[in-house]
Scaffold this motif. Sequence first.
Motif: not given
Length: 176
Positions: A98-103
């Motif tokens: 559920s975490l946003p992706a890390f760039p």
Amino acid sequence: MTETIDRHQTTHSAHPAFRASEQLAAHLQQVLVDLTDLHIQGKQAHWNVVGKNFRDLHLQLDEVVDDARTFSDTIAERMRALYITPDARAATVAHGSSLPAFPAGEVDTAQTVDLVVGALYGVAATARRVHDEVDAEDPTSADILHSILERIEQLAWMVDAENRTANRSVPANVPV
């Protein structure tokens, strides 16, 4: 002559005092996936952070990674104790986090702080979202969530302090 024992023919039957429901299994699985993703994102950040206060943040990210790994192991072992099969394979984590992706690529320290704090609070949000239902079914697992929340929120505060200005800013990624 020596007899060979075929261990696969032996029947084993355990009679646990408690077995998790599908709902409890799903809740613990989600916490496991998010903690595993936090570990991976923390390492990605650790390897690619650049800018002011690089060394301090680089070392602080190791704390995040170490705690995320320890907590994911604790959750997975609790799942096994409840006869749940944990799944933290790369594809499962990538699909279920559920975490946003890390760039990808280099990331400035200030942006890294905000991204990591967002991931920490994301894990905390998952633990808080499932907590009451976990507690209703299995207070022991809820106790584990308590200790994870205590440390994850402490880490979020400590990492977020890197970008704050005393008495002039609110914590990033936290609803006001």
